[in-house]
Scaffold this motif. Structure first.
Motif, mmCIF file in Angstrom:
data_model
loop_
_atom_site.group_PDB
_atom_site.id
_atom_site.type_symbol
_atom_site.label_atom_id
_atom_site.label_comp_id
_atom_site.label_asym_id
_atom_site.label_seq_id
_atom_site.Cartn_x
_atom_site.Cartn_y
_atom_site.Cartn_z
ATOM 1 N N ASP A 175 0.800 -1.216 0.000
ATOM 2 C CA ASP A 175 0.000 0.000 0.000
ATOM 3 C C ASP A 175 0.838 1.274 0.000
ATOM 4 N N ALA A 176 2.151 1.151 -0.271
ATOM 5 C CA ALA A 176 3.015 2.324 -0.218
ATOM 6 C C ALA A 176 3.381 2.841 -1.607
ATOM 7 N N ASP A 177 2.993 2.135 -2.656
ATOM 8 C CA ASP A 177 3.329 2.532 -4.013
ATOM 9 C C ASP A 177 2.226 3.406 -4.601
ATOM 10 N N ALA A 178 2.611 4.313 -5.482
ATOM 11 C CA ALA A 178 1.611 5.105 -6.187
ATOM 12 C C ALA A 178 0.848 4.249 -7.183
ATOM 13 N N GLN A 179 1.535 3.276 -7.778
ATOM 14 C CA GLN A 179 0.896 2.314 -8.685
ATOM 15 C C GLN A 179 0.764 0.978 -7.958
ATOM 16 N N PRO A 180 -0.251 0.183 -8.310
ATOM 17 C CA PRO A 180 -0.486 -1.058 -7.561
ATOM 18 C C PRO A 180 0.665 -2.044 -7.690
ATOM 19 N N ARG A 181 1.052 -2.626 -6.538
ATOM 20 C CA ARG A 181 2.096 -3.652 -6.561
ATOM 21 C C ARG A 181 1.535 -4.996 -7.004
ATOM 22 N N TYR A 182 0.324 -5.313 -6.554
ATOM 23 C CA TYR A 182 -0.334 -6.550 -6.975
ATOM 24 C C TYR A 182 -1.389 -6.205 -8.013
ATOM 25 N N VAL A 183 -1.302 -6.860 -9.164
ATOM 26 C CA VAL A 183 -2.270 -6.630 -10.235
ATOM 27 C C VAL A 183 -2.844 -7.980 -10.661
ATOM 28 N N PHE A 184 -3.974 -7.912 -11.358
ATOM 29 C CA PHE A 184 -4.616 -9.137 -11.839
ATOM 30 C C PHE A 184 -4.607 -9.099 -13.367
ATOM 31 N N ARG A 185 -4.049 -10.145 -13.973
ATOM 32 C CA ARG A 185 -3.893 -10.175 -15.422
ATOM 33 C C ARG A 185 -4.469 -11.459 -16.005
ATOM 34 N N VAL A 186 -5.146 -11.305 -17.129
ATOM 35 C CA VAL A 186 -5.695 -12.448 -17.857
ATOM 36 C C VAL A 186 -4.847 -12.640 -19.112
ATOM 37 N N PRO A 187 -4.122 -13.757 -19.239
ATOM 38 C CA PRO A 187 -3.323 -13.991 -20.456
ATOM 39 C C PRO A 187 -4.237 -14.145 -21.672
ATOM 40 N N LEU A 188 -3.854 -13.490 -22.776
ATOM 41 C CA LEU A 188 -4.639 -13.557 -24.005
ATOM 42 C C LEU A 188 -3.881 -14.204 -25.166
ATOM 43 N N ALA A 189 -2.566 -14.138 -25.137
ATOM 44 C CA ALA A 189 -1.769 -14.604 -26.272
ATOM 45 C C ALA A 189 -2.046 -16.084 -26.565
ATOM 46 N N GLY A 190 -2.334 -16.364 -27.818
ATOM 47 C CA GLY A 190 -2.537 -17.748 -28.249
ATOM 48 C C GLY A 190 -3.857 -18.354 -27.824
ATOM 49 N N ARG A 191 -4.767 -17.552 -27.276
ATOM 50 C CA ARG A 191 -6.050 -18.082 -26.796
ATOM 51 C C ARG A 191 -7.189 -17.597 -27.690
ATOM 52 N N SER A 192 -8.086 -18.509 -28.014
ATOM 53 C CA SER A 192 -9.264 -18.164 -28.784
ATOM 54 C C SER A 192 -10.351 -17.643 -27.852
ATOM 55 N N THR A 193 -11.428 -17.103 -28.442
ATOM 56 C CA THR A 193 -12.564 -16.671 -27.633
ATOM 57 C C THR A 193 -13.126 -17.838 -26.842
ATOM 58 N N GLU A 194 -13.137 -19.019 -27.458
ATOM 59 C CA GLU A 194 -13.621 -20.220 -26.761
ATOM 60 C C GLU A 194 -12.736 -20.553 -25.567
ATOM 61 N N ASP A 195 -11.432 -20.355 -25.730
ATOM 62 C CA ASP A 195 -10.508 -20.604 -24.615
ATOM 63 C C ASP A 195 -10.787 -19.639 -23.460
ATOM 64 N N LEU A 196 -11.029 -18.380 -23.792
ATOM 65 C CA LEU A 196 -11.314 -17.390 -22.751
ATOM 66 C C LEU A 196 -12.621 -17.726 -22.036
ATOM 67 N N TRP A 197 -13.615 -18.145 -22.797
ATOM 68 C CA TRP A 197 -14.901 -18.518 -22.201
ATOM 69 C C TRP A 197 -14.735 -19.708 -21.259
ATOM 70 N N ALA A 198 -13.936 -20.667 -21.680
ATOM 71 C CA ALA A 198 -13.700 -21.840 -20.832
ATOM 72 C C ALA A 198 -12.944 -21.461 -19.567
ATOM 73 N N GLY A 199 -12.171 -20.367 -19.628
ATOM 74 C CA GLY A 199 -11.415 -19.932 -18.459
ATOM 75 C C GLY A 199 -12.259 -19.252 -17.404
ATOM 76 N N LEU A 200 -13.456 -18.776 -17.790
ATOM 77 C CA LEU A 200 -14.356 -18.168 -16.808
ATOM 78 C C LEU A 200 -14.914 -19.253 -15.891
ATOM 79 N N ASN A 201 -15.153 -18.879 -14.629
ATOM 80 C CA ASN A 201 -15.790 -19.866 -13.760
ATOM 81 C C ASN A 201 -17.290 -19.917 -14.053
ATOM 82 N N GLN A 202 -17.978 -20.890 -13.447
ATOM 83 C CA GLN A 202 -19.393 -21.104 -13.742
ATOM 84 C C GLN A 202 -20.235 -19.879 -13.417
ATOM 85 N N GLU A 203 -19.897 -19.180 -12.329
ATOM 86 C CA GLU A 203 -20.672 -18.002 -11.946
ATOM 87 C C GLU A 203 -20.574 -16.909 -13.001
#
Length: 385
Positions: A175-203
């Motif tokens: 909490d001491a940085d001006a920019q976030p130290r922990y970030v959340f990233r979703v890899p996209l390289a080499g993934r199709s739309t179907e791959d991204l959909w499969a990566g979502l949880n059921q909710e």
């Protein structure tokens, strides 16, 4: 001819010169993973800061690195704090980083700075969603969990900076940085739309389908919708217990400045249901990177799940634009379900991405007894705020 001469003498210090905005952008175009915070336009977003653009050149005039430097005057003095947000854009793999770090400190000292903060780009550790979900519990944090991956370059850069007297802001806190130290990233390289959909949880999949069935439409807004975005942001801050403290004028300036540099760099994405904007999120794109910056949503009609539908479209659009990663920006390091900030992390878990610990931000005095004293006073000043 020696191997050193054949590959260029990497021990020689590089020379720093000012860059025009066009020269700066041309260099960043060769570094598609550079942060939007290092583009010339960002200086126009930051009121109360002066700025300059710098480049590192070798003896042949080849540009090998660049930086946007922001300067903030320290109250009651003629000295400045220098800040390179998520920069510089330089060769962090170079074990001889002194050849570009040392000229930077010399330049900043001559420019009237007493200290500098930088944001090295290499990642440090990564955690996959399933590993963190399994580790949630009272008092638990991300740092308590064995990382899925440790970046050797990130670890090496941290060691090299410490050896040179640089201090990691806030130590091991997040909490001491001006920019976030922990970030959340979703890899996209080499993934199709179907791959991204499969990566979502059921909710998430259920909520996206619910929004589609309810007739939620995803559209791109304009500057005209920024006041509505800001109104929804105030509602979101009140509901979720946080406060960004940014005015409508800030977002209007950001939208104008970033899009003047490149049309479409900042977009306002809207989820509309029965003619009403229920969610509005800002998106920033440069090179191969896309950032979800700020999200806002209404308190009512939440059952139609506008934010899930909006994020799903934004993620797919990022993939279609050729982005290698969809960066959902900052998260807290807490894994305690009773901690309020955990709710945002839990929501992002649903995309199937990763928590990434960056190297965070690092500071040092630029040298000299007076500057060292002022830097200590600056640290005490920040501690009191």
């Amino acid at each position: 001819m020696s191997a050193l001469l054949a590959t260029g003498d990497r021990s020689r210090e590089l020379r720093i010169h000012g860059l025009t905005a066009d020269e700066h952008r041309a260099h960043l175009a060769t570094h598609a993973d550079a942060s939007f915070l290092q583009y010339p336009s960002w200086a126009g977003v930051k009121e109360g800061w002066s700025s300059e653009r710098l480049g590192w050149h070798d003896d042949d005039g080849v540009l090998s690195g660049s930086a946007l430097v922001l300067y903030r005057q320290f109250p009651g003095t003629r000295k400045y704090f220098a800040y390179l947000p998520e920069g510089p854009v330089a060769d962090w793999a170079d074990p001889g980083m002194d050849r570009w770090l040392r000229p930077l400190l010399v330049h900043l000292r001559a420019a009237g700075a007493f200290a500098v903060r930088i944001g090295p780009s290499p990642a440090y550790r990564r955690w996959d969603t399933p590993r963190l979900k399994a580790a949630t519990g009272p008092g638990r944090t991300v740092g308590d969990v064995l990382a899925s991956q440790v970046d050797p370059l990130g670890a090496a850069v941290a060691d090299r900076l410490r050896a040179r007297g640089w201090r990691r802001c806030g130590g091991d806190g997040d909490d001491a940085d001006a920019q976030p130290r922990y970030v959340f990233r979703v890899p996209l390289a080499g993934r199709s739309t179907e791959d991204l959909w499969a990566g979502l949880n059921q909710e998430w999949r259920r909520n996206v389908r619910r929004a589609q069935k309810a007739g939620v439409r995803i559209v791109t807004g304009s500057a005209a919708e920024l006041p509505e975005f800001h109104r929804l942001l105030r509602i979101t801050e009140e509901r979720d217990g946080f406060r960004l403290g940014r005015s409508l004028a800030y977002y209007q300036r950001q939208y104008a400045v970033l899009n003047a540099e490149e049309p479409g760099r900042m977009r306002l994405c809207l989820a509309v249901h029965e003619g009403e904007i229920l969610a509005a999120h800002t998106l920033i794109s440069t090179g191969r990177r896309v950032w979800y910056q700020t999200g806002a949503s209404a308190d009512h009609r939440r059952e139609v799940r506008p934010s899930n539908a909006l994020q799903w479209r934004m993620m797919c659009d990022a993939r279609d634009r050729g982005a290698g990663v969809y960066d959902m920006r900052g998260v807290s390091s807490t894994l305690d379900p009773d901690d309020r900030p955990f709710g945002l992390l839990r929501w992002k878990f649903g995309t199937g991405g990763q928590v990434v610990e960056t190297l965070g931000e690092w500071e040092t005095s630029v040298g000299g007894a007076a500057n060292n004293t002022l830097y200590r006073a600056f640290q005490a000043y920040l501690a009191r705020r």
